[in-house]
Design an enzyme around this catalytic site. Structure first.
Site, PDB file in Angstrom:
ATOM      1  N   TYR A   1       0.859  -1.180   0.000  1.00 40.08           N
ATOM      2  CA  TYR A   1       0.000   0.000   0.000  1.00 40.08           C
ATOM      3  C   TYR A   1       0.894   1.228   0.000  1.00 40.08           C
ATOM      4  O   TYR A   1       1.720   1.415   0.904  1.00 40.08           O
ATOM      5  CB  TYR A   1      -0.922   0.027   1.216  1.00 40.08           C
ATOM      6  CG  TYR A   1      -1.716   1.319   1.284  1.00 40.08           C
ATOM      7  CD1 TYR A   1      -2.764   1.539   0.399  1.00 40.08           C
ATOM      8  CD2 TYR A   1      -1.385   2.323   2.191  1.00 40.08           C
ATOM      9  CE1 TYR A   1      -3.485   2.732   0.420  1.00 40.08           C
ATOM     10  CE2 TYR A   1      -2.095   3.510   2.224  1.00 40.08           C
ATOM     11  CZ  TYR A   1      -3.133   3.713   1.327  1.00 40.08           C
ATOM     12  OH  TYR A   1      -3.829   4.890   1.347  1.00 40.08           O
ATOM     13  N   LEU A   2       0.754   2.059  -1.014  1.00 40.59           N
ATOM     14  CA  LEU A   2       1.525   3.286  -1.115  1.00 40.59           C
ATOM     15  C   LEU A   2       0.730   4.428  -0.493  1.00 40.59           C
ATOM     16  O   LEU A   2      -0.391   4.711  -0.909  1.00 40.59           O
ATOM     17  CB  LEU A   2       1.827   3.604  -2.585  1.00 40.59           C
ATOM     18  CG  LEU A   2       2.645   2.566  -3.352  1.00 40.59           C
ATOM     19  CD1 LEU A   2       2.769   2.980  -4.818  1.00 40.59           C
ATOM     20  CD2 LEU A   2       4.024   2.390  -2.726  1.00 40.59           C
TER      21      LEU A   2
ATOM     22  N   ASP B   1      -2.031   0.346 -20.570  1.00 42.57           N
ATOM     23  CA  ASP B   1      -3.413   0.720 -20.233  1.00 42.57           C
ATOM     24  C   ASP B   1      -3.369   2.004 -19.430  1.00 42.57           C
ATOM     25  O   ASP B   1      -3.893   2.100 -18.316  1.00 42.57           O
ATOM     26  CB  ASP B   1      -4.086  -0.403 -19.446  1.00 42.57           C
ATOM     27  CG  ASP B   1      -5.588  -0.185 -19.276  1.00 42.57           C
ATOM     28  OD1 ASP B   1      -6.155   0.692 -19.968  1.00 42.57           O
ATOM     29  OD2 ASP B   1      -6.195  -0.886 -18.448  1.00 42.57           O
TER      30      ASP B   1
END
Length: 262
Positions: free
Chosen positions: A80-81, A172
């Site tokens: 988790y950043l 993407d």
């Protein structure tokens, strides 16, 4: 499977509840302590492995991405950043450096755009590579919903696309896959392959979200030739076919506009 069960399967533990995060249209993402846990309902086989491979490929080429802690058919456990300030110039530096790299040949492992499976392919002339690997599978999947636009899509790829050289791509790169962390800009959820940078630029232009500050910094670092600019609508066909596949005929108007602009 729920995120806490997936963490247990991965041999990881964390304190606190599973908090939902934004996860795009294809997956559910939760924060559990230091982890971001990604799940999808009935994912196609190999989906999360392909995402992990893409993250590793980008990291090897100097792009900031969340660390992959565990991957399996059921889901993905990432670092988790912590969120940080927007830094569009920093993103421009990171992407220009990525796109300036040159690889030995055009190359794609079997992978996905969203949950749509795409074949592996290696080498050859760029236009044929892009059409057969990226466009043709989606064209076949959507042909009956295109209301006569199928032959027009085919005709777009009779003439060669410009080729600057094989470069690593996110694949993407809409604004939802850009994340500003405390450490700086990061990229999420790649559909990685080695192709022409126009593919990334086209997706970045398709739905907006990248401000003038980004484009000015990117162009200063890596100017975009006019022939690449002119080719962007042809690359956008790829992404709009995917939107027709996933979300329906409401995207046919946009598809017609990029065909007309090509």
């Amino acid at each position: 499977m729920d995120p806490l069960s997936l963490l247990r399967k991965a041999g990881l533990s964390a304190q606190g509840p599973a908090l939902p995060l934004h996860g795009g249209d294809m997956a559910r993402v939760f924060r559990v302590g230091p982890y971001a846990v990604k799940l999808a309902p009935n994912p196609p086989r190999g989906l999360f492995q392909a995402e992990a491979q893409g993250l590793w490929a980008l990291e090897e080429r100097g792009v900031r991405v969340p660390r992959v802690y565990w991957v399996g058919e059921e889901g993905l456990v990432l670092e988790y950043l912590e969120p940080g300030p927007e830094d569009w110039e920093g993103l421009a530096r990171m992407l220009a450096a990525l796109h300036r790299r040159r690889e030995a040949a055009y190359r794609a492992e079997p992978g996905f755009l969203g949950t749509f499976p795409l074949p592996g392919r290696e080498g050859g002339e760029w236009t044929t590579f892009f059409y057969e690997r990226c466009v043709l599978p989606l064209l076949k999947a959507t042909w009956d919903r295109l209301q006569g636009l199928g032959p027009k899509v085919e005709a777009l790829f009779q003439d060669p696309l410009p080729a600057e050289g094989p470069a690593p791509l996110h694949g993407d790169l809409w604004h939802g896959n850009v994340y500003f962390s405390r450490e700086g800009p990061a990229l999420l959820d790649p559909s990685f392959f080695v192709g022409e940078r126009g593919v990334d630029l086209a997706m970045m232009r398709l739905f907006g979200g990248f401000p003038k500050a980004f484009w000015e910094a990117y162009r200063a670092l890596y100017p975009v030739p006019e022939e690449v600019e002119r080719a962007l609508p042809r690359y956008q066909v790829y992404y709009l076919l995917a939107h027709v596949h996933f979300f329906g005929e409401g995207y046919l108007g946009a598809l017609w506009r990029v065909i007309s602009a090509s």
